[in-house]
Scaffold this motif. Structure first.
Motif, PDB file in Angstrom:
ATOM      1  N   LEU A  10      -5.663   5.805   6.869  1.00  0.00           N
ATOM      2  CA  LEU A  10      -5.822   5.363   5.479  1.00  0.00           C
ATOM      3  C   LEU A  10      -7.032   6.020   4.821  1.00  0.00           C
ATOM      4  O   LEU A  10      -6.985   6.368   3.639  1.00  0.00           O
ATOM      5  N   LYS A  11      -8.096   6.203   5.573  1.00  0.00           N
ATOM      6  CA  LYS A  11      -9.287   6.873   5.020  1.00  0.00           C
ATOM      7  C   LYS A  11      -8.969   8.310   4.629  1.00  0.00           C
ATOM      8  O   LYS A  11      -9.385   8.782   3.569  1.00  0.00           O
ATOM      9  N   VAL A  12      -8.216   9.013   5.479  1.00  0.00           N
ATOM     10  CA  VAL A  12      -7.827  10.394   5.177  1.00  0.00           C
ATOM     11  C   VAL A  12      -6.920  10.427   3.952  1.00  0.00           C
ATOM     12  O   VAL A  12      -7.099  11.255   3.049  1.00  0.00           O
TER      13      VAL A  12
ATOM     14  N   ASN B 135      -7.755  12.214   0.370  1.00  0.00           N
ATOM     15  CA  ASN B 135      -6.905  13.261  -0.196  1.00  0.00           C
ATOM     16  C   ASN B 135      -6.308  12.876  -1.542  1.00  0.00           C
ATOM     17  O   ASN B 135      -5.899  13.749  -2.315  1.00  0.00           O
ATOM     18  N   LEU B 136      -6.255  11.590  -1.826  1.00  0.00           N
ATOM     19  CA  LEU B 136      -5.800  11.134  -3.144  1.00  0.00           C
ATOM     20  C   LEU B 136      -6.957  11.045  -4.137  1.00  0.00           C
ATOM     21  O   LEU B 136      -6.747  10.795  -5.314  1.00  0.00           O
ATOM     22  N   ASP B 137      -8.183  11.210  -3.634  1.00  0.00           N
ATOM     23  CA  ASP B 137      -9.398  11.049  -4.455  1.00  0.00           C
ATOM     24  C   ASP B 137      -9.504   9.636  -5.014  1.00  0.00           C
ATOM     25  O   ASP B 137      -9.908   9.435  -6.158  1.00  0.00           O
ATOM     26  N   ILE B 138      -9.099   8.668  -4.201  1.00  0.00           N
ATOM     27  CA  ILE B 138      -9.186   7.256  -4.570  1.00  0.00           C
ATOM     28  C   ILE B 138      -9.922   6.546  -3.443  1.00  0.00           C
ATOM     29  O   ILE B 138      -9.462   6.578  -2.297  1.00  0.00           O
ATOM     30  N   PRO B 139     -11.045   5.920  -3.720  1.00  0.00           N
ATOM     31  CA  PRO B 139     -11.757   5.205  -2.655  1.00  0.00           C
ATOM     32  C   PRO B 139     -10.852   4.169  -1.994  1.00  0.00           C
ATOM     33  O   PRO B 139     -10.029   3.525  -2.656  1.00  0.00           O
ATOM     34  N   LEU B 140     -11.019   4.015  -0.687  1.00  0.00           N
ATOM     35  CA  LEU B 140     -10.165   3.106   0.065  1.00  0.00           C
ATOM     36  C   LEU B 140     -10.159   1.679  -0.485  1.00  0.00           C
ATOM     37  O   LEU B 140      -9.080   1.086  -0.606  1.00  0.00           O
ATOM     38  N   PRO B 141     -11.304   1.099  -0.870  1.00  0.00           N
ATOM     39  CA  PRO B 141     -11.241  -0.256  -1.442  1.00  0.00           C
ATOM     40  C   PRO B 141     -10.387  -0.329  -2.708  1.00  0.00           C
ATOM     41  O   PRO B 141      -9.697  -1.322  -2.946  1.00  0.00           O
ATOM     42  N   ILE B 142     -10.405   0.727  -3.501  1.00  0.00           N
ATOM     43  CA  ILE B 142      -9.578   0.768  -4.715  1.00  0.00           C
ATOM     44  C   ILE B 142      -8.102   0.832  -4.332  1.00  0.00           C
ATOM     45  O   ILE B 142      -7.258   0.157  -4.931  1.00  0.00           O
ATOM     46  N   LEU B 143      -7.787   1.629  -3.320  1.00  0.00           N
ATOM     47  CA  LEU B 143      -6.409   1.725  -2.829  1.00  0.00           C
ATOM     48  C   LEU B 143      -5.920   0.355  -2.379  1.00  0.00           C
ATOM     49  O   LEU B 143      -4.802  -0.058  -2.709  1.00  0.00           O
ATOM     50  N   PHE B 144      -6.771  -0.372  -1.655  1.00  0.00           N
ATOM     51  CA  PHE B 144      -6.408  -1.726  -1.215  1.00  0.00           C
ATOM     52  C   PHE B 144      -6.216  -2.648  -2.421  1.00  0.00           C
ATOM     53  O   PHE B 144      -5.244  -3.405  -2.476  1.00  0.00           O
TER      54      PHE B 144
ATOM     55  N   ILE C  31       0.823  -1.212   0.000  1.00  0.00           N
ATOM     56  CA  ILE C  31       0.000   0.000   0.000  1.00  0.00           C
ATOM     57  C   ILE C  31       0.854   1.258   0.000  1.00  0.00           C
ATOM     58  O   ILE C  31       0.472   2.281  -0.570  1.00  0.00           O
ATOM     59  N   GLY C  32       2.044   1.178   0.596  1.00  0.00           N
ATOM     60  CA  GLY C  32       2.933   2.338   0.617  1.00  0.00           C
ATOM     61  C   GLY C  32       3.329   2.796  -0.779  1.00  0.00           C
ATOM     62  O   GLY C  32       3.323   3.993  -1.073  1.00  0.00           O
ATOM     63  N   LYS C  33       3.644   1.850  -1.648  1.00  0.00           N
ATOM     64  CA  LYS C  33       4.023   2.190  -3.031  1.00  0.00           C
ATOM     65  C   LYS C  33       2.856   2.820  -3.777  1.00  0.00           C
ATOM     66  O   LYS C  33       3.045   3.788  -4.522  1.00  0.00           O
TER      67      LYS C  33
ATOM     68  N   GLU D  66       4.923   5.232   3.173  1.00  0.00           N
ATOM     69  CA  GLU D  66       5.262   5.011   1.764  1.00  0.00           C
ATOM     70  C   GLU D  66       6.354   3.963   1.587  1.00  0.00           C
ATOM     71  O   GLU D  66       6.416   3.308   0.552  1.00  0.00           O
ATOM     72  N   ASN D  67       7.207   3.817   2.577  1.00  0.00           N
ATOM     73  CA  ASN D  67       8.287   2.836   2.506  1.00  0.00           C
ATOM     74  C   ASN D  67       7.924   1.530   3.214  1.00  0.00           C
ATOM     75  O   ASN D  67       8.792   0.679   3.429  1.00  0.00           O
ATOM     76  N   ASN D  68       6.640   1.389   3.557  1.00  0.00           N
ATOM     77  CA  ASN D  68       6.124   0.194   4.236  1.00  0.00           C
ATOM     78  C   ASN D  68       6.854  -0.119   5.537  1.00  0.00           C
ATOM     79  O   ASN D  68       6.949  -1.275   5.939  1.00  0.00           O
ATOM     80  N   ALA D  69       7.384   0.921   6.191  1.00  0.00           N
ATOM     81  CA  ALA D  69       8.020   0.751   7.490  1.00  0.00           C
ATOM     82  C   ALA D  69       7.000   0.858   8.618  1.00  0.00           C
ATOM     83  O   ALA D  69       7.234   0.359   9.712  1.00  0.00           O
ATOM     84  N   LYS D  70       5.888   1.537   8.354  1.00  0.00           N
ATOM     85  CA  LYS D  70       4.797   1.680   9.322  1.00  0.00           C
ATOM     86  C   LYS D  70       3.489   1.335   8.630  1.00  0.00           C
ATOM     87  O   LYS D  70       3.282   1.666   7.460  1.00  0.00           O
ATOM     88  N   ASP D  71       2.614   0.678   9.379  1.00  0.00           N
ATOM     89  CA  ASP D  71       1.270   0.384   8.888  1.00  0.00           C
ATOM     90  C   ASP D  71       0.305   1.392   9.489  1.00  0.00           C
ATOM     91  O   ASP D  71       0.102   1.395  10.710  1.00  0.00           O
ATOM     92  N   PRO D  72      -0.271   2.252   8.664  1.00  0.00           N
ATOM     93  CA  PRO D  72      -1.198   3.250   9.202  1.00  0.00           C
ATOM     94  C   PRO D  72      -2.496   2.591   9.670  1.00  0.00           C
ATOM     95  O   PRO D  72      -2.878   1.537   9.152  1.00  0.00           O
ATOM     96  N   ASN D  73      -3.161   3.231  10.629  1.00  0.00           N
ATOM     97  CA  ASN D  73      -4.445   2.698  11.059  1.00  0.00           C
ATOM     98  C   ASN D  73      -5.509   3.051  10.013  1.00  0.00           C
ATOM     99  O   ASN D  73      -5.257   3.833   9.086  1.00  0.00           O
ATOM    100  N   LEU D  74      -6.673   2.473  10.172  1.00  0.00           N
ATOM    101  CA  LEU D  74      -7.724   2.631   9.170  1.00  0.00           C
ATOM    102  C   LEU D  74      -8.161   4.085   9.021  1.00  0.00           C
ATOM    103  O   LEU D  74      -8.401   4.545   7.903  1.00  0.00           O
ATOM    104  N   SER D  75      -8.237   4.823  10.112  1.00  0.00           N
ATOM    105  CA  SER D  75      -8.674   6.218  10.002  1.00  0.00           C
ATOM    106  C   SER D  75      -7.659   7.045   9.211  1.00  0.00           C
ATOM    107  O   SER D  75      -8.039   7.910   8.417  1.00  0.00           O
TER     108      SER D  75
END
Length: 96
Positions: free
Chosen positions: A47-49, A53-62, A3-5, A36-45
């Motif tokens: 990821l939603k933000v 901000n990327l204008d990409i729905p979260l399921p699409i990002l996943f 997801i970071g990439k 972005e470097n997959n060193a940390k896993d962000p929480n769901l909230s």
């Protein structure tokens, strides 16, 4: 899952620096870099933000972050067949 990439590539396609994007997401540039470097896993909230901000729905990002290893072995062949087309369509729709 990478997801970071996907976040990094999407941010860059929008022409945003890490600092600019982190500020718009309410996180530090250091934390964004770690995501972005997959060193940390962000929480769901977070990821939603980020997805908002990327204008990409979260399921699409996943979906965009899926790797072959994320798919069960019996479904990998189908994934290999449909993945390039689906990702291309998503790129056209959400990033184009």
């Amino acid at each position: 899952m990478n997801i970071g990439k996907v976040i990094k590539d999407s941010r860059k396609q929008k022409g945003l620096t890490q600092t600019e994007f982190a500020l718009s997401c309410g996180i530090t540039q250091t934390y964004l870099s770690q995501i972005e470097n997959n060193a940390k896993d962000p929480n769901l909230s977070t990821l939603k933000v980020i997805s908002s901000n990327l204008d990409i729905p979260l399921p699409i990002l996943f979906f965009m972050s899926l790797n072959e290893e994320d798919i069960s072995p019996e479904k990998r062949k189908a994934f290999e067949i449909i993945n390039p087309s689906v990702k291309s369509l998503i790129n056209e729709f959400f990033r184009g």
